[in-house]
Design a protein around this motif. Structure first.
Motif, mmCIF file in Angstrom:
data_model
loop_
_atom_site.group_PDB
_atom_site.id
_atom_site.type_symbol
_atom_site.label_atom_id
_atom_site.label_comp_id
_atom_site.label_asym_id
_atom_site.label_seq_id
_atom_site.Cartn_x
_atom_site.Cartn_y
_atom_site.Cartn_z
ATOM 1 N N PHE A 1 70.758 8.349 28.025
ATOM 2 C CA PHE A 1 69.993 8.816 26.802
ATOM 3 C C PHE A 1 70.925 9.902 26.350
ATOM 4 N N LEU A 2 71.894 10.539 27.016
ATOM 5 C CA LEU A 2 72.779 11.546 26.524
ATOM 6 C C LEU A 2 73.933 10.796 25.457
ATOM 7 N N ALA A 3 74.067 9.397 25.970
ATOM 8 C CA ALA A 3 75.100 8.892 25.043
ATOM 9 C C ALA A 3 74.562 8.491 23.805
ATOM 10 N N ILE A 4 73.043 7.793 23.912
ATOM 11 C CA ILE A 4 72.523 7.577 22.738
ATOM 12 C C ILE A 4 72.091 8.728 21.818
ATOM 13 N N HIS A 5 71.507 9.788 22.207
ATOM 14 C CA HIS A 5 71.129 11.170 21.396
ATOM 15 C C HIS A 5 72.418 11.835 21.022
ATOM 16 N N ARG A 6 73.383 11.919 21.868
ATOM 17 C CA ARG A 6 74.564 12.973 21.773
ATOM 18 C C ARG A 6 73.921 14.179 22.260
ATOM 19 N N VAL A 7 73.180 15.050 21.790
ATOM 20 C CA VAL A 7 72.537 16.234 22.443
ATOM 21 C C VAL A 7 71.159 16.429 22.730
ATOM 22 N N GLN B 1 69.809 16.760 39.270
ATOM 23 C CA GLN B 1 70.520 15.723 38.805
ATOM 24 C C GLN B 1 71.514 16.063 37.736
ATOM 25 N N LEU B 2 70.976 17.142 36.597
ATOM 26 C CA LEU B 2 72.069 17.667 35.601
ATOM 27 C C LEU B 2 73.123 18.410 36.274
ATOM 28 N N ARG B 3 72.491 19.249 37.194
ATOM 29 C CA ARG B 3 73.562 20.244 37.773
ATOM 30 C C ARG B 3 74.756 19.323 38.344
ATOM 31 N N GLU B 4 74.395 18.076 39.219
ATOM 32 C CA GLU B 4 75.328 17.349 39.878
ATOM 33 C C GLU B 4 76.241 16.817 38.736
ATOM 34 N N LEU B 5 75.822 16.125 37.734
ATOM 35 C CA LEU B 5 76.410 15.583 36.609
ATOM 36 C C LEU B 5 77.494 16.545 36.037
ATOM 37 N N GLU B 6 76.875 17.816 35.909
ATOM 38 C CA GLU B 6 77.768 18.732 35.303
ATOM 39 C C GLU B 6 78.989 19.210 36.255
ATOM 40 N N GLU B 7 78.739 19.287 37.657
ATOM 41 C CA GLU B 7 79.754 19.504 38.616
ATOM 42 C C GLU B 7 80.605 18.604 38.501
ATOM 43 N N ASN B 8 80.103 17.246 38.417
ATOM 44 C CA ASN B 8 81.213 15.997 38.338
ATOM 45 C C ASN B 8 81.933 15.990 37.125
ATOM 46 N N GLY B 9 81.617 16.645 36.136
ATOM 47 C CA GLY B 9 82.452 16.740 34.680
ATOM 48 C C GLY B 9 81.897 15.917 33.909
ATOM 49 N N LEU B 10 80.595 15.268 34.227
ATOM 50 C CA LEU B 10 80.158 14.228 33.199
ATOM 51 C C LEU B 10 79.361 14.928 32.209
ATOM 52 N N VAL B 11 78.666 15.881 32.379
ATOM 53 C CA VAL B 11 77.741 16.502 31.395
ATOM 54 C C VAL B 11 78.134 18.095 31.304
ATOM 55 N N ARG C 1 67.939 28.860 24.697
ATOM 56 C CA ARG C 1 67.973 27.341 24.439
ATOM 57 C C ARG C 1 69.200 26.787 25.231
ATOM 58 N N VAL C 2 68.913 25.637 25.950
ATOM 59 C CA VAL C 2 70.034 25.128 26.807
ATOM 60 C C VAL C 2 70.138 23.649 25.997
ATOM 61 N N GLU C 3 71.483 23.123 25.810
ATOM 62 C CA GLU C 3 71.453 21.977 25.417
ATOM 63 C C GLU C 3 72.388 21.191 26.507
ATOM 64 N N TYR C 4 72.207 19.849 26.581
ATOM 65 C CA TYR C 4 73.136 18.945 27.414
ATOM 66 C C TYR C 4 73.605 17.872 26.525
ATOM 67 N N SER C 5 74.789 17.731 26.610
ATOM 68 C CA SER C 5 75.630 16.555 26.077
ATOM 69 C C SER C 5 76.617 15.899 26.946
ATOM 70 N N LEU C 6 77.307 14.975 26.717
ATOM 71 C CA LEU C 6 78.274 14.285 27.618
ATOM 72 C C LEU C 6 79.735 14.999 27.257
ATOM 73 N N THR C 7 80.560 14.973 28.305
ATOM 74 C CA THR C 7 81.778 15.629 28.383
ATOM 75 C C THR C 7 82.745 14.039 27.682
ATOM 76 N N GLU D 1 81.563 10.237 28.431
ATOM 77 C CA GLU D 1 81.667 9.312 27.312
ATOM 78 C C GLU D 1 82.663 8.196 27.604
ATOM 79 N N ASP D 2 83.255 8.351 28.639
ATOM 80 C CA ASP D 2 84.613 7.100 28.872
ATOM 81 C C ASP D 2 83.635 6.071 29.596
ATOM 82 N N LEU D 3 82.146 6.376 30.075
ATOM 83 C CA LEU D 3 81.683 5.480 30.842
ATOM 84 C C LEU D 3 80.487 4.634 29.910
#
Length: 124
Positions: A36-42, A63-73, A84-90, A94-96
Motif C-alpha cells: 500500500f505504501l508503494a501504491i500510495h507513496r504516503v 509492524q510499522l516499527r519493525e519496518l522502520e527499524e529494518n530501514g524499509l519505512v 500528524r504522522v505520515e509513513y512512506s517507503l525508504t 522502494e527497491d522491493l
C-alpha cells in the motif's frame, strides 16, 4: 519449477540469505503495508489501518516499527496539534518494488486459475 538465474547467494545451503529477507518482510501484515505504501507513496496511520481490515492498532504499530527499524519505512511526525504522522517507503523499501509486483502477478495468476467465471477480475 521455473528456471532461475542462480545468483551467487543461491549457493547458501543454510538459507541464511532468504532468512534475512523474510525476517525483514515476513509476517501477516508487512508485505501488505509495503504494497500500500508503494501504491500510495504516503499514508497516515488511520489510512493504513482502513486499508487493512482486521489489523489491530497494536499490530499495525508493531509492524510499522519493525519496518522502520529494518530501514524499509520512513516515519515523519509533523509538529502540529494533534500530531500528524505520515509513513512512506525508504529507498530500500522502494527497491522491493519488483518483489511486490511479482507477488501480485503470481496472486493474480493463481486467483484466475481458481475462478470459474469467465469475466476478467481486477487482475486483468
Amino acid at each position: 519449477m521455473a528456471n532461475l538465474d542462480r545468483p551467487a547467494c543461491m549457493d547458501d545451503e543454510n538459507g541464511e540469505t532468504i532468512r534475512t529477507a523474510l525476517a525483514m518482510i515476513g509476517g501477516k501484515w508487512k508485505v501488505l503495508i509495503l504494497w500500500f505504501l508503494a501504491i500510495h507513496r504516503v499514508l497516515r496511520f488511520g489510512e493504513l489501518r482502513r486499508k487493512l481490515p482486521g489489523i489491530s492498532q497494536h499490530s499495525l504499530t508493531s509492524q510499522l516499527r519493525e519496518l522502520e527499524e529494518n530501514g524499509l519505512v520512513r516515519r515523519v511526525v509533523f509538529p502540529e496539534v494533534p500530531p500528524r504522522v505520515e509513513y512512506s517507503l525508504t529507498s530500500e523499501g522502494e527497491d522491493l518494488g519488483e518483489v511486490y509486483t511479482a507477488v501480485y502477478n503470481w496472486g493474480c495468476h493463481h486467483k484466475q486459475l481458481g475462478e470459474k467465471a469467465a469475466a476478467p477480475g481486477p487482475c486483468g
